[in-house]
Scaffold this active site. Structure first.
Site, PDB file in Angstrom:
ATOM      1  CB  SER A 109      -1.103  -0.196   1.186  1.00  0.00           C
ATOM      2  OG  SER A 109      -1.977   1.121   0.839  1.00  0.00           O
ATOM      3  CG  ASP A 253      -2.242   3.826  -1.847  1.00  0.00           C
ATOM      4  OD1 ASP A 253      -3.273   3.981  -2.905  1.00  0.00           O
ATOM      5  OD2 ASP A 253      -2.565   3.331  -0.823  1.00  0.00           O
ATOM      6  CG  ASP A 255      -2.788  -0.537  -2.549  1.00  0.00           C
ATOM      7  OD1 ASP A 255      -2.636   0.510  -2.479  1.00  0.00           O
ATOM      8  OD2 ASP A 255      -3.387  -1.214  -1.874  1.00  0.00           O
ATOM      9  CG  ASP A 257      -5.772   1.103  -0.941  1.00  0.00           C
ATOM     10  OD1 ASP A 257      -5.024   1.902  -0.912  1.00  0.00           O
ATOM     11  OD2 ASP A 257      -5.858  -0.040  -0.257  1.00  0.00           O
TER      12      ASP A 257
END
Length: 465
Positions: A109, A253, A255, A257
């Site tokens: 993340s 970010d 990933d 999300d």
């Protein structure tokens, strides 16, 4: 660095010693534990192989961890739908579409490039709860794995179409008005932090008729700045938005999300207000309830009340937000870190959904991003942390702080949150890093900062540091 095992997944730094970091051995061990847990919990599929969707962000370690995890699942006799380079919400959407039994996203993340992680999903494409996660940790510790014989190995099916499928799903949401956005002729700068967001966000925007200026959109895993989308990390895009005379900037970010916006003047919209703005739009069209975690701004509560809905706060962690959203019948929710959860799409934080809803809202409002931000209640947060050492007893610190403020309105479902009349503080041990997080909020930045400093001093006094 200790390998961190929590409901957020198995997370650690690459390299080092087995059990202390996310080494190849640890990746295989926890993939084996997850696959074994799936097999133990899906006994009804006796005549069919289990199926797991796997995708990764663009981290340098991604291909290595990806190969280890995929081939471990194959060794357990589990078929793999391999999405390759992907995003967390894309994998979440793919799991039910593929009628899969689970999913694994390989991403740390917002953590820096030396980190990676296995994020684990159930058959609905949602994160596992704490009880399920604990069972997997027990299996991993016991190494209670039973691998398949040569005639029963799983098979890999590659599918590179899911980022496009994800985009189409977002564009088809009833509250996403592509024509209104096209008519607005927006110009947007995108910072994809050299991960998969650099592919999927520009493609989404271009299909909405937006002129896109790309910044750090090469998915090579060399993050050009700290990948957490905070103001101090985003000076480059703030300057470029002004230079390009863009309507706004979009930051995700690695990933995809978490979502943050930059106003046309180069100032931060405030990642806390990503959810506030999207909720304001959704509630204006479909009145209902909302949920965010207790580290998120009071502004969502205020906006929800304005639309005659009911707001509730959950413990931190996406799985906790989703659980309360279902109980509260929330039509939108998420986390103040820029995570939008819109059940009309799926129960997972999704920057694509956030971008599409936000641009539709902006097009309908026919105002600048800074003017939209000024239309919301004014709250300011101070987000701080204290690095932990093994000698620090976090639980004792939290108990001491709870006792100190026992006459205030407080809750201890997740660390301790103390609500004062005009401000609040939330103290908790992070699920993803060896730190105590200290979040405060007040009507003025100076108030929030002052409260944070006072609490930090009190914590240090209790801990003797």
């Amino acid at each position: 660095m200790t390998l961190i095992k929590s409901i957020s997944g198995i997370r650690g730094t690459i390299g080092g010693k087995v059990g202390d970091n996310l080494t190849p051995v640890d990746a295989v061990k926890f993939a084996s534990a997850y696959g074994t847990w799936l097999k133990n919990n899906t006994l009804e599929r006796t005549n069919a192989k289990l199926k797991v969707v796997v995708g990764r962000d663009a981290r340098i370690s991604g291909p290595m961890i990806h190969n280890l995890v995929v081939n471990t699942l194959i060794g357990l006799g589990i078929d793999v739908i391999d999405l390759g380079l992907s995003t967390t919400p894309t994998v979440e959407i793919a799991v039910p579409l593929e009628n899969a039994d689970g999913g694994i996203i390989l991403t740390a993340s917002h953590n820096p490039k030396q980190w990676n992680a296995l994020k684990l999903l159930n058959g609905k494409g949602e994160f596992l709860n704490g009880i399920e996660g604990e069972k997997i940790l027990v299996i991993a510790e016991a190494e209670a794995f039973d691998f398949s014989d040569v005639d029963s190995l799983g098979e890999i099916t590659e599918n590179n179409a899911y980022m496009d499928i994800h985009i189409d799903e977002v564009l088809n949401l009833p509250l996403v008005d592509v024509e209104a956005v096209k008519a607005a002729k927006f110009k947007v700068v995108v910072d994809g932090v050299n991960s998969s967001g650099g592919i999927i966000i520009p493609k989404l925007l271009e299909l909405m008729g937006v002129e896109v200026v790309k910044l750090y959109c090469e998915p090579n895993g060399h993050f050009p700045h700290n990948p957490e989308p905070l103001k101090e990390h985003l000076t480059d895009i703030s300057e470029l938005v002004v230079k390009e005379k863009a309507d706004l900037g979009v930051v995700v970010d690695p990933d995809v999300d978490r979502l943050a916006f930059i106003c046309e003047d180069g100032e931060m919209f405030g990642e806390e207000y990503t959810l506030v703005a999207c909720a304001d739009y959704v509630l204006s069209k479909t009145p209902g309830n909302t949920v965010s975690n207790m580290s998120s701004s009071r502004a969502l509560r205020d906006v929800t009340n304005k639309h005659n809905g009911n707001y509730e706060a959950s413990a931190v962690g996406e799985v906790n937000v989703v659980d309360l959203m279902k109980k509260n019948n929330a039509i939108i929710g998420g986390e103040g870190n820029g995570g939008i959860i819109y059940p009309e799409s799926h129960y997972g934080r999704d920057s694509l959904v956030g971008v599409a809803l936000f641009l539709t809202h902006l097009a309908n409002k026919k105002m600048t991003v800074s003017a939209l931000r000024a239309s919301y209640p004014e709250y300011y947060m101070s987000k701080n942390k204290i690095e932990l050492t093994p000698q620090i007893d976090v639980d004792a610190i939290l108990v001491a702080m709870t006792e100190k403020y026992k006459n205030e309105d407080s809750t201890t479902i997740d660390g301790v949150k103390i609500d004062f009349a005009n401000e609040w503080v939330h103290l908790r041990k992070s699920n993803t890093e060896p730190i105590i997080r200290i979040y405060t909020e007040a009507p003025k930045q100076a108030q929030a900062d002052t409260l944070a400093l006072r609490i930090i001093d009190e914590i240090k006094a209790v801990a003797g540091i």
